[in-house]
Design a protein around this motif. Structure first.
Motif, mmCIF file in Angstrom:
data_model
loop_
_atom_site.group_PDB
_atom_site.id
_atom_site.type_symbol
_atom_site.label_atom_id
_atom_site.label_comp_id
_atom_site.label_asym_id
_atom_site.label_seq_id
_atom_site.Cartn_x
_atom_site.Cartn_y
_atom_site.Cartn_z
ATOM 1 N N HIS A 96 36.944 45.562 33.937
ATOM 2 C CA HIS A 96 36.895 44.221 33.363
ATOM 3 C C HIS A 96 35.533 43.945 32.726
ATOM 4 O O HIS A 96 35.321 42.842 32.204
ATOM 5 C CB HIS A 96 37.191 43.173 34.432
ATOM 6 N N SER A 97 34.625 44.911 32.758
ATOM 7 C CA SER A 97 33.318 44.752 32.108
ATOM 8 C C SER A 97 33.444 45.131 30.637
ATOM 9 O O SER A 97 33.640 46.302 30.295
ATOM 10 C CB SER A 97 32.271 45.647 32.786
ATOM 11 N N VAL A 98 33.313 44.146 29.762
ATOM 12 C CA VAL A 98 33.479 44.379 28.320
ATOM 13 C C VAL A 98 32.473 45.395 27.809
ATOM 14 O O VAL A 98 32.827 46.332 27.070
ATOM 15 C CB VAL A 98 33.329 43.046 27.557
ATOM 16 N N TRP A 99 31.224 45.255 28.211
ATOM 17 C CA TRP A 99 30.184 46.141 27.693
ATOM 18 C C TRP A 99 30.362 47.581 28.170
ATOM 19 O O TRP A 99 30.228 48.523 27.394
ATOM 20 C CB TRP A 99 28.804 45.626 28.085
ATOM 21 N N TYR A 147 37.334 37.800 36.625
ATOM 22 C CA TYR A 147 36.553 36.580 36.809
ATOM 23 C C TYR A 147 37.478 35.379 37.034
ATOM 24 O O TYR A 147 37.243 34.540 37.909
ATOM 25 C CB TYR A 147 35.676 36.362 35.571
ATOM 26 N N THR A 148 38.557 35.301 36.246
ATOM 27 C CA THR A 148 39.503 34.178 36.363
ATOM 28 C C THR A 148 40.118 34.107 37.754
ATOM 29 O O THR A 148 40.272 33.018 38.329
ATOM 30 C CB THR A 148 40.616 34.309 35.310
ATOM 31 N N GLU A 173 39.747 30.810 40.379
ATOM 32 C CA GLU A 173 40.933 30.091 40.855
ATOM 33 C C GLU A 173 41.105 30.144 42.370
ATOM 34 O O GLU A 173 41.842 29.337 42.938
ATOM 35 C CB GLU A 173 42.181 30.677 40.184
ATOM 36 N N ASN A 174 40.408 31.071 43.037
ATOM 37 C CA ASN A 174 40.679 31.298 44.455
ATOM 38 C C ASN A 174 39.477 31.148 45.380
ATOM 39 O O ASN A 174 39.610 31.376 46.587
ATOM 40 C CB ASN A 174 41.271 32.703 44.641
ATOM 41 N N LEU A 175 38.338 30.752 44.845
ATOM 42 C CA LEU A 175 37.139 30.623 45.674
ATOM 43 C C LEU A 175 36.545 29.228 45.587
ATOM 44 O O LEU A 175 36.810 28.490 44.632
ATOM 45 C CB LEU A 175 36.073 31.632 45.211
ATOM 46 N N LYS A 201 28.182 29.856 41.260
ATOM 47 C CA LYS A 201 27.496 30.177 40.004
ATOM 48 C C LYS A 201 27.550 31.683 39.805
ATOM 49 O O LYS A 201 27.602 32.446 40.769
ATOM 50 C CB LYS A 201 26.032 29.715 40.061
ATOM 51 N N LEU A 202 27.495 32.099 38.560
ATOM 52 C CA LEU A 202 27.527 33.519 38.249
ATOM 53 C C LEU A 202 26.205 33.938 37.634
ATOM 54 O O LEU A 202 25.653 33.242 36.770
ATOM 55 C CB LEU A 202 28.664 33.833 37.280
ATOM 56 N N ALA A 203 25.676 35.056 38.091
ATOM 57 C CA ALA A 203 24.467 35.645 37.506
ATOM 58 C C ALA A 203 24.640 37.157 37.516
ATOM 59 O O ALA A 203 25.612 37.687 38.050
ATOM 60 C CB ALA A 203 23.230 35.230 38.298
ATOM 61 N N VAL A 204 23.705 37.845 36.928
ATOM 62 C CA VAL A 204 23.790 39.298 36.861
ATOM 63 C C VAL A 204 23.009 39.923 38.008
ATOM 64 O O VAL A 204 21.926 39.468 38.363
ATOM 65 C CB VAL A 204 23.251 39.829 35.514
#
Length: 362
Positions: free
Chosen positions: A253-256, A298-299, A303-305, A309-312
């Protein structure tokens, strides 16, 4: 063994308080074991010597303490009564993970590295500075001090960088599915650690008792249907004003990483299909799996948590670094450039790169 912290624990089967067995109770249990009147909760006969342990407040279940490690897995609880047996089958995927880390992953090779790191990490000098800075990132999202820092699943605490997260906490609570992992962690933490053999989907702790938590590169080894449950368990344990970090792996699921690794993944896919076909033709069946792994989107987590926040944590996967990062090809400069970009836009890099951090606060 000082256990003033026992009040944070609860029985994983009944949810009741636990207390330490008295010397008299231990002697009686030894006699019961000798007379074959003591069983594990899965129905098997107790065949180890009990020296120390905990008992639920209703006296239904006993939990051994072995070499300072508290055994709080449901099926390894002890009971004197057959009507207290549990009839749950062991999950094959969880068993696969447990077996790998008990038998291979948390053992050190001749070079002093854990087998888990040899297989799944990039241990080359060219990558060390970048990896250390990524490890250091976790600290900035945690409270700097507190009483209990939960590490789920702690593994063997294989990198010294990991110790900083609990440096100013009274205790680091190490939870793992592997006895070998906790044995290794105990060598590094000593009395600062509380060591609990447990299932992350059924944490044997009371609500709101942890001032912080980390869970690094673990959740994706939990069966896909239980990953959100495991993270919700971590959140349940978090005290008011507590902070916690989960490091995950987006994998495909990682685009890069999809963009840069597509040709390599295509080659690996074809190679694995050919090897599988050859094995079938030779009558060997499918190759044995080493570890269970599943990456949600990610979706799914949004929806389930609880809110996060999201970071790298790290944009680059291990295969990317092994393929593209080399000392003679400006490897360190490339990694420094990547790290700078990650610092400028941590949320974007967490979404598009390989390893995000989910950051929780109460």
């Amino acid at each position: 063994m000082n256990m003033n912290w026992i009040g944070i624990l609860k029985c994983p089967l009944t949810g009741l308080d636990l207390r330490i067995l008295t010397e008299e109770e231990v002697m009686l249990l030894k006699a019961d074991a000798t007379a074959h009147k003591l069983w594990q909760a899965d129905g098997s006969v107790m065949n180890q010597t009990l020296e120390q342990g905990l008992i639920s407040s209703d006296q239904s279940y006993i939990y051994p303490i072995i070499n300072g490690i508290i055994i709080l897995l449901k099926d390894l609880a002890l009971t004197r009564s057959a009507d207290k047996f549990i009839k749950a089958e062991k999950d094959k995927d969880k068993q696969l993970v447990q077996n790998f880390y008990n038998q291979k992953g948390w053992f050190v090779n001749e070079e002093g590295n854990y087998e888990d790191a040899v297989i799944y990490e990039d241990l080359r000098d060219v990558s060390k500075d970048y990896l250390k800075k990524c490890h250091d990132r976790v600290s900035r999202y945690l409270n700097s001090s507190g009483t209990y820092m939960l590490d789920a699943a702690s593994g063997a605490l294989q990198y010294p960088d990991y110790l900083q997260y609990s440096a100013n906490y009274t205790f680091r609570v190490c939870v793992d599915f592997s006895f070998q992992a906790l044995s290794e962690a105990r060598k590094k933490l000593g009395e600062k650690g509380i060591y609990v053999l447990a299932d992350m989907c059924n944490m044997p702790f009371k609500d709101n008792v942890m001032d912080g938590f980390v869970s690094l590169n673990t959740i994706y080894h939990i069966p896909k249907s239980e990953q959100a449950l495991a993270i919700r368990e971590l959140y349940r344990l978090l005290a008011k004003n507590g902070k916690g970090v989960v490091v995950y792996d987006w994998y495909k699921h990682s685009v890069w990483m999809n963009l840069y690794l597509l040709p390599f993944r295509g080659f690996v896919f074809i190679k694995n299909r050919l090897l599988g076909l050859i094995s079938k033709l030779l009558g060997k069946g499918e190759p044995a799996k080493r570890l269970y792994f599943y990456a949600h989107t990610y979706t799914y987590f949004r929806e389930n948590l609880p809110p996060f926040k999201l970071a790298v944590w790290r944009s680059l996967s291990v295969p990317f670094m092994r393929y593209y990062i080399h000392p003679a090809l400006f490897g360190k400069r490339i990694l420094n450039w990547v790290y700078t970009k990650e610092e400028k836009d941590p949320e974007l890099c967490g979404r598009k790169g390989e390893y995000p951090m989910f950051i929780f606060e109460k």
